[in-house]
Design an enzyme around this catalytic site. Sequence first.
Site, PDB file in Angstrom:
ATOM      1  N   GLU A  88      -1.673  32.257  28.881  1.00 26.39           N
ATOM      2  CA  GLU A  88      -3.063  32.718  29.074  1.00 26.39           C
ATOM      3  C   GLU A  88      -3.688  33.152  27.757  1.00 26.39           C
ATOM      4  O   GLU A  88      -3.140  34.020  27.057  1.00 26.39           O
ATOM      5  CB  GLU A  88      -3.062  33.891  30.070  1.00 26.39           C
TER       6      GLU A  88
ATOM      7  N   LYS B  22      -1.506  43.417  37.317  1.00 25.31           N
ATOM      8  CA  LYS B  22      -1.358  42.048  36.792  1.00 25.31           C
ATOM      9  C   LYS B  22      -1.633  42.049  35.299  1.00 25.31           C
ATOM     10  O   LYS B  22      -0.943  41.386  34.516  1.00 25.31           O
ATOM     11  CB  LYS B  22      -2.313  41.107  37.532  1.00 25.31           C
TER      12      LYS B  22
ATOM     13  N   ASP C 274      15.119  38.058  32.579  1.00 23.51           N
ATOM     14  CA  ASP C 274      14.785  37.485  33.878  1.00 23.51           C
ATOM     15  C   ASP C 274      13.453  38.077  34.373  1.00 23.51           C
ATOM     16  O   ASP C 274      13.429  39.184  34.914  1.00 23.51           O
ATOM     17  CB  ASP C 274      15.944  37.813  34.837  1.00 23.51           C
TER      18      ASP C 274
ATOM     19  N   HIS D 127     -12.797  36.838  26.882  1.00 24.49           N
ATOM     20  CA  HIS D 127     -12.130  35.744  27.584  1.00 24.49           C
ATOM     21  C   HIS D 127     -12.795  34.410  27.297  1.00 24.49           C
ATOM     22  O   HIS D 127     -12.133  33.428  27.026  1.00 24.49           O
ATOM     23  CB  HIS D 127     -12.222  35.986  29.104  1.00 24.49           C
TER      24      HIS D 127
END
Length: 438
Positions: A85, A280, A296, A393
Amino acid sequence: MTKAISGFSKLTKEEKINWIASNHFSNATEATQIIKKYWNSDTELQKLHDEFIENTITNFYLPLGVAPNFTINDKSYTIPFVVEESSVVAAASKSAKFWDSRGGFKATVLNTEKIGQVHFIYKGDKQKLTTFFATIQPKFFTETESITKNMQKRGGGILDIVLKDKTAELDNYYQLHATFETKDSMGANFINSCLEQFAKTLKEEAQHFDSFTSEEKNITVVMSILSNYVPNCVVRAEVSCKVSDLAEKHIDNPEEFAEKFVQAVRIAEIEPYRAVTHNKGIMNGIDAVVLATGNDFRAVEAGIHAYASRNGQYSSLSHAKIENGIFTFWMDIPLALGTVGGLTSLHPMVKIALEMLGKPSAQELMQVVAVAGLAQNFAALRSLTTTGIQQGHMKMHLMNILNQFQANDDERKKVVKYFEKNTVTHSAVVDYLAEIRK
Ligand code: MEV
């Protein structure tokens, strides 16, 4: 519909690709070419990657970016991020710089306990089971000595094993609930090996326990597995400074900024829809460093989200307050990480990432990862509560679109200039590119 294939795993890599290309692609030649383009010309290196998993046909690239200028507990770090991202690395770098001049990040490992369970069914007298467990408990330690020997040399091992009665929730269901210290390894193999031995000991000893009836002797072990929920393997990351010191380019009024920031965190604390997106943003940083260091990320994700729900409602992982003119922003998160074992000694890029971080211990890596998460969260909330998220963004998105359309230098300059004053949307960029290409 494609016909099922048997023996696929036995095919060579070439044969696997041929089968896939002819069964799943309209242009088999082109698909084959693309798949093979991602092979590494260093055959040794390719073999290493081929053998990480099964049925490997090629490699899947993700970029590794770095964010310099992180100060954590007065030590400087350049943090590696593996993430697809755009904006994540830029946001981390911005936060790092912002806090670098305000005392840096502080991080503390609160505890490092891991958990594993043997889930079993026992149909019989509870008191007898309790007595049986107390009698054989030392055997769980002695019969795992060959597994725990090396771990004990490193200061780890089995900390405790308790019997848990879960029959109120599920008929005849009990657990051996064990806690472990696994030092610099994530510990999954160590824990699972210990648990499987506990299960064997449990079953065998039951056969010889005189006060059990024949039904009671017949304990059924359902499964033995570590838990990825590690609420006692927690690290705290924190930043703080005087509210007045928060002043910066987009922060003209630091008092107002701090208040709004704290409000944004409070909203995430009480509103699950917002909490998920808020967390998130934290995971943008955490997963990227966890991936770069060969850990992991699925285990980390599962454990962290369970922790975010530990009080019965999904909530913000981070918290913020203003007290006596001091702004404090912090987060406690569970992280079971390793810096030895697993991919850490196998994947050349993981080795590079760990060396870049100064070959940290697992505890130091916990601190770095937590800080990467907090830094992301700070950057996101700072944008959201000031300029809005889209400005930054879309700037990065603009670059992605330009790459997608293979814009040349001249076109790039024109597009960037035009979108300084116009809103970036995918279609607006595509239209403008078409116009200048006419
Ligand atoms: C985007 O990847 C992450 C954010 O949505 C996080 C947030 O809203 O706090 C910007």
